[in-house]
Design a protein around this motif. Structure first.
Motif, PDB file in Angstrom:
ATOM      1  N   TRP A  94      34.989  42.261  39.025  1.00  0.00           N
ATOM      2  CA  TRP A  94      35.392  41.961  40.397  1.00  0.00           C
ATOM      3  C   TRP A  94      36.064  43.174  41.044  1.00  0.00           C
ATOM      4  O   TRP A  94      35.827  43.477  42.206  1.00  0.00           O
ATOM      5  CB  TRP A  94      36.352  40.764  40.440  1.00  0.00           C
ATOM      6  N   ILE A  95      36.888  43.882  40.280  1.00  0.00           N
ATOM      7  CA  ILE A  95      37.588  45.051  40.827  1.00  0.00           C
ATOM      8  C   ILE A  95      36.583  46.088  41.329  1.00  0.00           C
ATOM      9  O   ILE A  95      36.825  46.755  42.322  1.00  0.00           O
ATOM     10  CB  ILE A  95      38.541  45.670  39.769  1.00  0.00           C
ATOM     11  N   LEU A 141      51.665  48.949  38.828  1.00  0.00           N
ATOM     12  CA  LEU A 141      51.300  47.888  37.870  1.00  0.00           C
ATOM     13  C   LEU A 141      49.788  47.670  37.856  1.00  0.00           C
ATOM     14  O   LEU A 141      49.175  47.508  36.796  1.00  0.00           O
ATOM     15  CB  LEU A 141      52.022  46.582  38.219  1.00  0.00           C
ATOM     16  N   GLU A 142      49.191  47.663  39.032  1.00  0.00           N
ATOM     17  CA  GLU A 142      47.735  47.477  39.106  1.00  0.00           C
ATOM     18  C   GLU A 142      47.017  48.619  38.385  1.00  0.00           C
ATOM     19  O   GLU A 142      46.057  48.389  37.653  1.00  0.00           O
ATOM     20  CB  GLU A 142      47.284  47.405  40.568  1.00  0.00           C
ATOM     21  N   ALA A 143      47.490  49.840  38.564  1.00  0.00           N
ATOM     22  CA  ALA A 143      46.871  50.988  37.906  1.00  0.00           C
ATOM     23  C   ALA A 143      46.979  50.884  36.384  1.00  0.00           C
ATOM     24  O   ALA A 143      46.041  51.215  35.657  1.00  0.00           O
ATOM     25  CB  ALA A 143      47.522  52.284  38.406  1.00  0.00           C
ATOM     26  N   ILE A 144      48.125  50.421  35.915  1.00  0.00           N
ATOM     27  CA  ILE A 144      48.305  50.257  34.463  1.00  0.00           C
ATOM     28  C   ILE A 144      47.294  49.254  33.918  1.00  0.00           C
ATOM     29  O   ILE A 144      46.602  49.510  32.936  1.00  0.00           O
ATOM     30  CB  ILE A 144      49.753  49.832  34.136  1.00  0.00           C
ATOM     31  N   SER A 194      43.697  50.560  34.034  1.00  0.00           N
ATOM     32  CA  SER A 194      43.382  51.534  32.983  1.00  0.00           C
ATOM     33  C   SER A 194      43.143  50.826  31.653  1.00  0.00           C
ATOM     34  O   SER A 194      42.255  51.214  30.884  1.00  0.00           O
ATOM     35  CB  SER A 194      44.484  52.584  32.869  1.00  0.00           C
ATOM     36  N   ILE A 195      43.912  49.788  31.374  1.00  0.00           N
ATOM     37  CA  ILE A 195      43.704  49.016  30.140  1.00  0.00           C
ATOM     38  C   ILE A 195      42.339  48.331  30.173  1.00  0.00           C
ATOM     39  O   ILE A 195      41.581  48.378  29.194  1.00  0.00           O
ATOM     40  CB  ILE A 195      44.831  47.976  29.946  1.00  0.00           C
ATOM     41  N   LEU A 196      42.004  47.703  31.290  1.00  0.00           N
ATOM     42  CA  LEU A 196      40.719  47.014  31.411  1.00  0.00           C
ATOM     43  C   LEU A 196      39.553  47.986  31.315  1.00  0.00           C
ATOM     44  O   LEU A 196      38.536  47.698  30.665  1.00  0.00           O
ATOM     45  CB  LEU A 196      40.658  46.242  32.735  1.00  0.00           C
ATOM     46  N   ILE A 197      39.700  49.140  31.926  1.00  0.00           N
ATOM     47  CA  ILE A 197      38.632  50.139  31.857  1.00  0.00           C
ATOM     48  C   ILE A 197      38.461  50.627  30.425  1.00  0.00           C
ATOM     49  O   ILE A 197      37.337  50.769  29.939  1.00  0.00           O
ATOM     50  CB  ILE A 197      38.929  51.311  32.817  1.00  0.00           C
ATOM     51  N   GLN A 198      39.559  50.845  29.710  1.00  0.00           N
ATOM     52  CA  GLN A 198      39.450  51.286  28.320  1.00  0.00           C
ATOM     53  C   GLN A 198      38.778  50.220  27.461  1.00  0.00           C
ATOM     54  O   GLN A 198      37.977  50.535  26.580  1.00  0.00           O
ATOM     55  CB  GLN A 198      40.828  51.645  27.752  1.00  0.00           C
TER      56      GLN A 198
END
Length: 163
Positions: free
Chosen positions: A22-23, A63-66, A69-73
């Motif tokens: 979705w992002i 917070l969104e960036a954190i 980055s976790i979701l992308i990893q």
């Protein structure tokens, strides 16, 4: 109903995949743009102090960036695992092709031996036909197997492209 730890992990992974998907979509871009515009308009209309708006906006974006980055990893890790599986399948197919080539070479050598040993042309022709039929049937089976493997690999690649 109690879920097992494995079911909980699968649920979280599906949820993370959904969020990541979705992002990276147009609706997400539109909603984020509207939120940014709204954030910057709040101080213009005197609803919120500029410093407070910037503090909250910076915190939320951090917070969104954190989390992103976790979701992308996680997504990268999944893709890497799928690529490794496909590489293993390709190695297996390569080994199968090598085996087929060796079988064909052996059959060719057998044909040459039969030609050298036999003077009777009828016998040679029957032997050649029998060996060729066997070779063709064996190759057809191997080709079916390889086609199935290729289809399986293509499906995995298509799944990876969707992810």
């Amino acid at each position: 109903m109690m879920k097992t730890p494995h079911e909980k992990i699968e649920f979280l992974e599906r949820m993370a995949d959904g969020i990541t998907s979705w992002i990276g979509s147009i609706p997400s871009l539109i909603i984020h743009t509207l939120l940014f515009i709204t954030s910057f308009l709040l101080p213009v209309f005197g609803i919120v102090d500029v410093d407070k708006m910037l503090l909250v906006l910076t915190t939320v974006l951090s917070l969104e960036a954190i989390y992103l980055s976790i979701l992308i990893q996680m997504s990268v890790n999944k893709s890497h695992e799928k690529i490794e599986d496909i590489q293993e399948d390709i190695e297996e197919i390569s080994e199968d092709i090598e085996d087929i080539q060796e079988d064909i070479e052996e059959i060719s050598e057998d044909l040459e031996e039969i030609n050298e040993e036999e003077d009777d042309e009828d016998h040679n022709e029957r032997a050649k036909k029998a060996i060729l039929k066997s070779n063709v049937n064996s190759n057809k089976n191997e080709i079916r197997f390889l086609k199935d493997k290729i289809t399986e690999l293509q499906n995995k690649i298509d799944e990876m492209k969707k992810d």
